[in-house]
Design a protein around this motif. Structure first.
Motif, PDB file in Angstrom:
ATOM      1  N   SER A  90       0.779  -1.252  -0.043  1.00  0.00           N
ATOM      2  CA  SER A  90      -0.043   0.156   0.065  1.00  0.00           C
ATOM      3  C   SER A  90       0.727   1.151   0.052  1.00  0.00           C
ATOM      4  O   SER A  90       0.519   2.351  -0.869  1.00  0.00           O
ATOM      5  CB  SER A  90      -0.858   0.245   1.112  1.00  0.00           C
ATOM      6  OG  SER A  90      -1.880  -1.162   1.097  1.00  0.00           O
ATOM      7  N   ALA A  91       2.024   1.279   1.039  1.00  0.00           N
ATOM      8  CA  ALA A  91       2.847   2.432   0.878  1.00  0.00           C
ATOM      9  C   ALA A  91       3.459   2.652  -0.459  1.00  0.00           C
ATOM     10  O   ALA A  91       3.685   3.868  -0.839  1.00  0.00           O
ATOM     11  CB  ALA A  91       3.865   2.114   2.051  1.00  0.00           C
ATOM     12  N   LEU A  92       3.633   1.522  -1.143  1.00  0.00           N
ATOM     13  CA  LEU A  92       4.625   1.725  -2.468  1.00  0.00           C
ATOM     14  C   LEU A  92       3.407   2.056  -3.560  1.00  0.00           C
ATOM     15  O   LEU A  92       4.054   3.194  -4.558  1.00  0.00           O
ATOM     16  CB  LEU A  92       5.005   0.522  -2.904  1.00  0.00           C
ATOM     17  CG  LEU A  92       6.222  -0.007  -2.284  1.00  0.00           C
ATOM     18  CD1 LEU A  92       6.354  -1.605  -2.619  1.00  0.00           C
ATOM     19  CD2 LEU A  92       7.628   0.733  -2.469  1.00  0.00           C
ATOM     20  N   LYS A 113      -6.910  -6.253  -6.317  1.00  0.00           N
ATOM     21  CA  LYS A 113      -7.357  -6.988  -7.638  1.00  0.00           C
ATOM     22  C   LYS A 113      -7.765  -5.845  -8.658  1.00  0.00           C
ATOM     23  O   LYS A 113      -7.643  -6.356  -9.893  1.00  0.00           O
ATOM     24  CB  LYS A 113      -8.646  -7.631  -7.331  1.00  0.00           C
ATOM     25  CG  LYS A 113      -9.907  -6.949  -6.956  1.00  0.00           C
ATOM     26  CD  LYS A 113     -11.113  -7.919  -6.731  1.00  0.00           C
ATOM     27  CE  LYS A 113     -12.441  -7.309  -6.547  1.00  0.00           C
ATOM     28  NZ  LYS A 113     -13.043  -6.465  -7.431  1.00  0.00           N
ATOM     29  N   ASP A 114      -8.149  -4.649  -8.390  1.00  0.00           N
ATOM     30  CA  ASP A 114      -8.254  -3.492  -9.314  1.00  0.00           C
ATOM     31  C   ASP A 114      -7.118  -3.210  -9.954  1.00  0.00           C
ATOM     32  O   ASP A 114      -7.035  -2.303 -10.977  1.00  0.00           O
ATOM     33  CB  ASP A 114      -9.306  -2.506  -8.883  1.00  0.00           C
ATOM     34  CG  ASP A 114     -10.752  -2.986  -8.638  1.00  0.00           C
ATOM     35  OD1 ASP A 114     -11.187  -4.043  -9.365  1.00  0.00           O
ATOM     36  OD2 ASP A 114     -11.465  -2.646  -7.716  1.00  0.00           O
ATOM     37  N   ARG A 115      -5.864  -3.295  -9.116  1.00  0.00           N
ATOM     38  CA  ARG A 115      -4.529  -2.625  -9.581  1.00  0.00           C
ATOM     39  C   ARG A 115      -3.805  -3.653 -10.171  1.00  0.00           C
ATOM     40  O   ARG A 115      -2.518  -3.290 -10.740  1.00  0.00           O
ATOM     41  CB  ARG A 115      -3.955  -2.070  -8.435  1.00  0.00           C
ATOM     42  CG  ARG A 115      -4.865  -1.176  -7.412  1.00  0.00           C
ATOM     43  CD  ARG A 115      -4.221  -0.392  -6.461  1.00  0.00           C
ATOM     44  NE  ARG A 115      -3.837   0.610  -6.668  1.00  0.00           N
ATOM     45  CZ  ARG A 115      -3.467   1.859  -5.962  1.00  0.00           C
ATOM     46  NH1 ARG A 115      -3.838   1.688  -4.816  1.00  0.00           N
ATOM     47  NH2 ARG A 115      -3.070   2.846  -6.588  1.00  0.00           N
ATOM     48  N   VAL A 116      -4.216  -5.060 -10.230  1.00  0.00           N
ATOM     49  CA  VAL A 116      -3.324  -6.118 -10.766  1.00  0.00           C
ATOM     50  C   VAL A 116      -3.753  -6.774 -12.129  1.00  0.00           C
ATOM     51  O   VAL A 116      -5.029  -6.599 -12.313  1.00  0.00           O
ATOM     52  CB  VAL A 116      -2.821  -7.043  -9.788  1.00  0.00           C
ATOM     53  CG1 VAL A 116      -2.094  -6.320  -8.621  1.00  0.00           C
ATOM     54  CG2 VAL A 116      -4.240  -7.715  -9.211  1.00  0.00           C
ATOM     55  N   LEU A 117      -2.807  -7.526 -12.751  1.00  0.00           N
ATOM     56  CA  LEU A 117      -3.310  -8.192 -13.948  1.00  0.00           C
ATOM     57  C   LEU A 117      -4.205  -9.262 -13.697  1.00  0.00           C
ATOM     58  O   LEU A 117      -4.013 -10.045 -12.429  1.00  0.00           O
ATOM     59  CB  LEU A 117      -2.142  -8.574 -14.610  1.00  0.00           C
ATOM     60  CG  LEU A 117      -1.126  -7.639 -15.332  1.00  0.00           C
ATOM     61  CD1 LEU A 117      -0.098  -8.508 -16.033  1.00  0.00           C
ATOM     62  CD2 LEU A 117      -2.175  -6.951 -16.401  1.00  0.00           C
ATOM     63  N   TYR A 143      -6.494 -13.448  -9.828  1.00  0.00           N
ATOM     64  CA  TYR A 143      -5.627 -12.546  -9.878  1.00  0.00           C
ATOM     65  C   TYR A 143      -4.153 -12.684  -9.074  1.00  0.00           C
ATOM     66  O   TYR A 143      -3.201 -11.953  -9.061  1.00  0.00           O
ATOM     67  CB  TYR A 143      -6.193 -11.171  -9.212  1.00  0.00           C
ATOM     68  CG  TYR A 143      -7.396 -10.615  -9.718  1.00  0.00           C
ATOM     69  CD1 TYR A 143      -7.230  -9.749 -10.955  1.00  0.00           C
ATOM     70  CD2 TYR A 143      -8.590 -11.104  -9.627  1.00  0.00           C
ATOM     71  CE1 TYR A 143      -8.412  -9.049 -11.497  1.00  0.00           C
ATOM     72  CE2 TYR A 143      -9.801 -10.585 -10.036  1.00  0.00           C
ATOM     73  CZ  TYR A 143      -9.577  -9.803 -11.151  1.00  0.00           C
ATOM     74  OH  TYR A 143     -10.593  -8.899 -11.809  1.00  0.00           O
ATOM     75  N   ALA A 144      -4.040 -14.062  -8.832  1.00  0.00           N
ATOM     76  CA  ALA A 144      -2.701 -14.257  -8.202  1.00  0.00           C
ATOM     77  C   ALA A 144      -2.273 -15.741  -8.440  1.00  0.00           C
ATOM     78  O   ALA A 144      -2.744 -16.579  -8.840  1.00  0.00           O
ATOM     79  CB  ALA A 144      -2.914 -14.182  -6.523  1.00  0.00           C
ATOM     80  N   LEU A 331       1.274 -11.212  -7.100  1.00  0.00           N
ATOM     81  CA  LEU A 331       0.327 -10.336  -8.091  1.00  0.00           C
ATOM     82  C   LEU A 331       1.412  -9.776  -9.016  1.00  0.00           C
ATOM     83  O   LEU A 331       2.652  -9.259  -8.637  1.00  0.00           O
ATOM     84  CB  LEU A 331      -0.556  -9.325  -7.289  1.00  0.00           C
ATOM     85  CG  LEU A 331      -1.684 -10.185  -6.318  1.00  0.00           C
ATOM     86  CD1 LEU A 331      -0.859 -10.885  -5.217  1.00  0.00           C
ATOM     87  CD2 LEU A 331      -2.434  -9.071  -5.724  1.00  0.00           C
ATOM     88  N   ILE A 332       0.931  -9.144  -9.978  1.00  0.00           N
ATOM     89  CA  ILE A 332       1.740  -8.512 -11.210  1.00  0.00           C
ATOM     90  C   ILE A 332       0.636  -7.120 -11.191  1.00  0.00           C
ATOM     91  O   ILE A 332      -0.287  -6.916 -11.528  1.00  0.00           O
ATOM     92  CB  ILE A 332       1.763  -9.260 -12.471  1.00  0.00           C
ATOM     93  CG1 ILE A 332       2.563 -10.552 -12.335  1.00  0.00           C
ATOM     94  CG2 ILE A 332       2.597  -8.169 -13.336  1.00  0.00           C
ATOM     95  CD1 ILE A 332       2.591 -11.174 -13.555  1.00  0.00           C
ATOM     96  N   ASP A 333       1.481  -6.108 -11.054  1.00  0.00           N
ATOM     97  CA  ASP A 333       0.883  -4.678 -11.303  1.00  0.00           C
ATOM     98  C   ASP A 333       0.445  -4.199 -12.483  1.00  0.00           C
ATOM     99  O   ASP A 333       1.400  -4.764 -13.397  1.00  0.00           O
ATOM    100  CB  ASP A 333       1.928  -3.670 -10.527  1.00  0.00           C
ATOM    101  CG  ASP A 333       1.650  -2.264 -10.925  1.00  0.00           C
ATOM    102  OD1 ASP A 333       0.579  -1.784 -10.562  1.00  0.00           O
ATOM    103  OD2 ASP A 333       2.407  -1.567 -11.949  1.00  0.00           O
ATOM    104  N   LYS A 334      -0.597  -3.584 -12.687  1.00  0.00           N
ATOM    105  CA  LYS A 334      -0.912  -3.268 -14.155  1.00  0.00           C
ATOM    106  C   LYS A 334      -1.027  -1.457 -14.193  1.00  0.00           C
ATOM    107  O   LYS A 334      -1.060  -1.021 -15.327  1.00  0.00           O
ATOM    108  CB  LYS A 334      -1.987  -3.783 -14.554  1.00  0.00           C
ATOM    109  CG  LYS A 334      -3.373  -3.475 -13.842  1.00  0.00           C
ATOM    110  CD  LYS A 334      -4.574  -3.822 -14.238  1.00  0.00           C
ATOM    111  CE  LYS A 334      -5.857  -3.261 -13.700  1.00  0.00           C
ATOM    112  NZ  LYS A 334      -7.153  -4.052 -14.110  1.00  0.00           N
TER     113      LYS A 334
END
Length: 440
Positions: A90-92, A113-117, A143-144, A331-334
């Motif tokens: 969250s901090a990142l 989930k709304d921020r990752v692939l 999502y993971a 998870l992978i950031d999108k």
């Protein structure tokens, strides 16, 4: 948050098959997935690591992956001491600099989930152990990446316990609180300490206290209902048999703790040292601790797990079961990472599942029980083997892997107060109930 999961019923059979298939040996050919570097610009990706005990192994895996993929660099970013993976991730994001990949606990996935692939179409999905992605699937999308199956309980040093019982210690002889107490007394009679209680909030809150929830019933639906009743304020923990039985065992642990004079002074690193050196017979921890125990081992690799008893009736649920489940997820950031970085991250995950060096990292170097049926490497370490034996026997209590992100820090702190005799059991029960009735 309702999520019906039947991992304990449905995936134990799949996990048994993984263990049985290990006798056949071999891994899938690396030719089945393309991990060559190909063409294109150099790409740097980052991985937030919340399993700090395998940080050096992950860094070596990153080097091995880069050797196979010269245009991809992987940097490992460890979560700091005292910070949860959720807080760090969250901090990142708040700073606008999330890592490409994030290793989080199962319960954290939905929040991101709304921020990752969406990883539903990835190749490894077909090889994931049955139901291993159920808890991270929302509206039909997963999502993971399920990184590891982990279990925990009382790790015992066979050499110390053999000396205590005057022969070969049989773990089947400890299935009640009274039998555990008797074992503690026998260890103490040899001049050694029965056990060490590591006071980290995550160990006490996410692992030990969670047994009071998961141990309510072998029926996961009833466990889920128990959590809902806690949130609704209709549970009286002070009169709950499982909670009281678990705390009776904890009282035994407190009385026999090598650090009882200063119970909050211990560190994670102290646990594997005193267990491995044979200064104590037992340590409450999980199979992830083997690399650290191994570095101090004086027992010739002879270690195993005992369940944490919750009563004096051996047939009560929990007395013969080890808590286990898929724990860590990647998870992978999108949002901030480029398509090239996202593809590089996917390639890294494929490398773990399908390449011999990736599988070796997972099973042999990191001592992880994989959540993929195609990986037929048998755990080489004694703790992984012990967990696998409990899985084969069907003696599994599904771990509480979807607890709220702040559960371990807030209720871990409550458990620390109880460990240090700052509060009594009634006050502890009230703090736990207060926490749950305020969960949003």
């Amino acid at each position: 948050m309702r999520r019906e999961r039947k991992w304990a019923k449905l995936s134990i059979l799949s996990l048994v098959m993984v263990v049985i298939l290990s006798a056949c040996g071999g891994t899938q050919s690396g030719s089945e997935t393309d991990t060559s570097s190909g063409s294109g610009d150099n790409v740097k990706i980052t991985l937030l690591n919340s399993k700090t005990e395998i940080n050096s192994q992950l860094e070596q895996a990153a080097k091995d992956f880069q050797a196979d993929n010269p245009n991809i660099t992987v940097e490992i970013v460890p979560v700091g001491n005292g910070q949860s993976p959720f807080e760090k991730a969250s901090a990142l994001y708040a700073s606008g600099n999330p890592t490409t990949m994030m290793m989080l606990d199962t319960g954290d996935v939905e929040k991101f989930k709304d921020r990752v692939l969406d990883l539903t179409s990835e190749k490894w999905m077909k090889d994931a152990v049955e139901n291993s992605t159920a808890a991270t699937t929302f509206d039909g999308k997963n999502y993971a990446f399920p990184l590891s199956i982990e279990g925990y309980g009382f790790i015992y040093n066979q050499k110390v316990l053999d000396e205590a019982v005057g022969g070969t210690f049989d773990p089947q002889t400890v299935q009640t609180t009274a039998q555990l107490d008797e074992l503690f007394q026998k260890i103490a009679a040899t001049g050694k300490s029965p056990l060490i209680v590591s006071p980290m909030d995550w160990s006490l809150g996410a692992h030990y206290l969670a047994l009071a929830y998961g141990g309510q019933s072998p029926d996961r639906a009833k466990v889920d209902q128990f959590i809902l009743d806690l949130k609704a304020g209709t549970v009286d923990l002070a009169s709950n048999a499982v909670f009281n039985g678990l705390m009776d065992t904890f009282d035994l642990m407190k009385a026999n703790n090598i650090d009882k004079a200063s119970p909050l002074s211990g560190t994670y690193e102290r646990g594997p040292e005193v267990l491995g050196k044979g200064e104590v017979g037992i340590w409450f921890q999980g199979n992830w601790a083997w690399p650290q125990i191994d570095s101090f081992d004086t027992a010739g690799g002879q270690y195993g797990f005992l369940p944490v008893p919750v009563s004096n009736n051996a047939d009560d649920f929990g007395n013969k079961q080890i808590s286990a489940a898929v724990s860590k997820r990647i998870l992978i950031d999108k949002e901030k990472n480029t398509p090239a970085q996202q593809e590089a991250a996917k390639k890294f995950l494929d490398w773990i599942v399908y390449e011999s060096k990736g599988q070796d990292f997972l099973v042999n170097q990191a001592s992880i029980i994989p959540a993929f049926s195609n990986i037929t490497l048998e755990p080489a370490d004694p703790l992984g083997k012990s967990i696998s034996d409990y899985i084969k026997a069907g003696n599994i209590e599904e771990s509480m892997s979807t607890l709220p992100a702040d559960h371990w820090s807030k209720l871990g702190a409550s458990m620390q107060k109880y460990l240090a005799d700052v509060i009594d059991r009634d006050a502890l029960a009230k703090e736990i109930q207060s926490y749950w009735t305020n969960v949003k």
